[in-house]
Design a protein around this motif. Sequence first.
Motif, PDB file in Angstrom:
ATOM      1  N   LEU A  59      48.400  46.227  40.689  1.00 25.91           N
ATOM      2  CA  LEU A  59      47.248  45.414  41.083  1.00 25.91           C
ATOM      3  C   LEU A  59      47.552  44.816  42.450  1.00 25.91           C
ATOM      4  N   VAL A  60      46.850  45.252  43.467  1.00 28.93           N
ATOM      5  CA  VAL A  60      47.084  44.790  44.833  1.00 28.93           C
ATOM      6  C   VAL A  60      46.199  43.570  45.101  1.00 28.93           C
ATOM      7  N   ARG A  61      46.810  42.514  45.614  1.00 33.62           N
ATOM      8  CA  ARG A  61      46.102  41.275  45.959  1.00 33.62           C
ATOM      9  C   ARG A  61      45.349  40.685  44.763  1.00 33.62           C
ATOM     10  N   GLY A  62      46.008  40.720  43.595  1.00 34.94           N
ATOM     11  CA  GLY A  62      45.432  40.035  42.452  1.00 34.94           C
ATOM     12  C   GLY A  62      45.262  38.552  42.751  1.00 34.94           C
ATOM     13  N   PHE A  89      52.024  43.218  38.981  1.00 31.65           N
ATOM     14  CA  PHE A  89      51.007  42.274  39.440  1.00 31.65           C
ATOM     15  C   PHE A  89      51.304  41.844  40.869  1.00 31.65           C
ATOM     16  N   GLY A  90      50.296  41.983  41.727  1.00 32.68           N
ATOM     17  CA  GLY A  90      50.470  41.683  43.142  1.00 32.68           C
ATOM     18  C   GLY A  90      49.818  40.390  43.565  1.00 32.68           C
ATOM     19  N   GLY A  91      50.551  39.596  44.316  1.00 33.68           N
ATOM     20  CA  GLY A  91      50.010  38.423  44.986  1.00 33.68           C
ATOM     21  C   GLY A  91      50.016  38.668  46.478  1.00 33.68           C
ATOM     22  N   GLY A  92      49.936  37.597  47.249  1.00 28.37           N
ATOM     23  CA  GLY A  92      49.974  37.776  48.692  1.00 28.37           C
ATOM     24  C   GLY A  92      49.594  36.527  49.451  1.00 28.37           C
ATOM     25  N   ILE A  93      49.892  36.543  50.741  1.00 27.54           N
ATOM     26  CA  ILE A  93      49.581  35.410  51.616  1.00 27.54           C
ATOM     27  C   ILE A  93      49.177  35.922  52.988  1.00 27.54           C
ATOM     28  N   TYR A 159      54.941  41.603  43.196  1.00 22.53           N
ATOM     29  CA  TYR A 159      54.777  42.257  44.495  1.00 22.53           C
ATOM     30  C   TYR A 159      53.950  41.336  45.381  1.00 22.53           C
ATOM     31  N   LEU A 160      54.340  41.218  46.651  1.00 18.17           N
ATOM     32  CA  LEU A 160      53.644  40.353  47.598  1.00 18.17           C
ATOM     33  C   LEU A 160      53.101  41.169  48.770  1.00 18.17           C
ATOM     34  N   PHE A 161      51.812  40.994  49.014  1.00 16.03           N
ATOM     35  CA  PHE A 161      51.092  41.637  50.113  1.00 16.03           C
ATOM     36  C   PHE A 161      51.033  40.616  51.247  1.00 16.03           C
TER      37      PHE A 161
END
Length: 673
Positions: A59-62, A89-93, A159-161
């Motif tokens: 999941l990218v940029r969940g 599960f992907g997060g990001g900033i 995972y971090l985008f």
Amino acid sequence: MKAEQHFLIVLVISLLLFDGALFAETTPNLSRAVVYTMQETTDSDYGVDLARSVGSEVLVRGWFKWNKASDFTAWKPVAAKVHGWGGLFGGGITCSALYDKENGITHEQLLDMATRGTDGNLVNAWDQPGIRHGSLSCPAYRDYLFRWCREQIDAGADYLFMDEHTAALSDKEGYDNYSISDFRRYLLEEFPVSRGWKPNDSRWIQKFKIDLTNREVCPDGTMSSFDYRGYLRVNNLLQKPGQPANSLHDAWSQFRKWRDDHVWKGLTDRIRAYGKERGRKILISANGLAKYVDLQVFGIWGQWSTREGHIDLSENRIAYWRSQVQRGRDLADANVPVVLFHDWGFGNPPFPWLAVPPSERIVWMRTAGAEIFAAGAFFAFPVLGPFGCDAKKDGTLSAIKQQAAFYSKHRNLYLESRYVGSEKISSHAPNLSLAAWWQDKPQAMLIHVINRNLVNNSLQVQKNVPIEIPVNRVPKEAMVISPDFSGEKPVVCKLDSGKLELILGELDAYSVAVLQYGDSVNLDLVKDPARTRTTGFWSRPVRNRFAVQPGGMVANADELNSYIQGKLHQELRNPPTFLVNAVKPGKLHIHVRAVATMGARLECRVDEQPARVEELPDRDHKNDGEAGEYDKTFSFDIPAGLHNVTVDNSGGDWMTVTWFEFEGAFAEVPGNK
């Protein structure tokens, strides 16, 4: 120590270890993933259920922190549910955007963390009032970025985008005190031209026109106090710091690249170290091709084409997608997954994916999405996104399920086979994209066939489609599979004039012919030529010398600008010179895509001898580097031996070059191993 205290300490340690072990056990192997989905924002069972329904494995940029951060702790159960079926599960900033009052920061903190213009004042990022860009040279800003990574990791993100990992600065930003200080240190300690010079060395004035006696530039009379903003001010360069009169512009550009790389490496190391402390492996990508990543993820942007409000599939883009796969892996220095997605921003419309009807989005996923897979990359299906993007509500979810199920079922074909080529495979049928792969176990050739034949914005099924492959053997068995039908269908194969011809009885959107051989096949004639593709950026290239490697590819190709500037923009000119060690006479092929309305003049010089020239007058009056008004290849001779081959433009304005191909046999360039 009391028994109760000892028990509590042991319990806490056990829970922490269990938490890390649980993530380690449930986190899947990224190298086995084929189904990626865009999921912004997945903060409840609704998003989780959508992801699970399509079989999402990544999941990218969940989650994503742009302006005001969410309470990621409250979302921990969301990530846990994804882990329950083995998903990542992907997060990001954002590593760039900094809003004036976001997340309770004070005005003093904003002034400390935000970068500045050449005059030392705050700058509206993207001309949006109240938004700044952070300074990557500021320790507090780097800590601020890491904070949001840490909070998402603690809540379960695997995972971090990392969006805009170089801070996305314009040429009039980046001049804050921290960056000015780092630039001064760079000139004294890191810049190859001046490294080791003393702070009072006379070469500073001779080489860079830095007046050490001017207290606006060097308050203490030496480079130890050099103020680059002061230098720009006294030389009347504040408005156009990139013009040729700025003797330090190249040094500043190289500093920015060095600083951005240094900070990015530090941030990725810090994230991974924090994950390791928690007993977990945290995966990282940028938004765009980058170093130090576990997967490459980048937006489709310019490769998304519409005409009169409808999708345009007229162009075969497999060669472009493949070049990005190769470039992404070269940058990462590893065989990492390369993932493309439909991005969004401040444009009009801000989310181009939503600019066409859902029915046409489905056609695009079935065709252009298949091209991406056929090139060796992955397409992240748009399940959730901003501006109302919701695959369940717009009716595209069932198509995504169908596509994802096919790729999941046949994952071994995409993960355990290798791309061979696309340009040597042909067909008389209209508007096809073709690619050949090879599978070692069992030994088989895979032929990917994508139908781009649109009539009145509707995909037309093609019958009895002939495919010609430069292989002189018929397979032992042949079948075709597709997301457009269940099971397998036979495919007719025969030899014709020493080449293999396949006949696909029916082609809807995408089919894969699986040709079982049982032993090796000579694929030399199927392989693509060694072409180095360029990247378009509207700035002066930092690098202008490129070594040609023995296989004909160009080293440091990510710095090779597609825009070759002419006379109009002197401040952007820095034409490339290729260092070539030709074993025997060869050729340089240059594919020109477009020219500006003032036209261009292509020149190729070998060792600065008189150039061979091609006049390129404007043809379409569009002034669009992507317009394809030429799409023509020009060839130039390269003599045997060691040479400098310069590609220049002495015409009125820019031209765009899609790729360079060095044909022949080449050896290592001395000093460039």
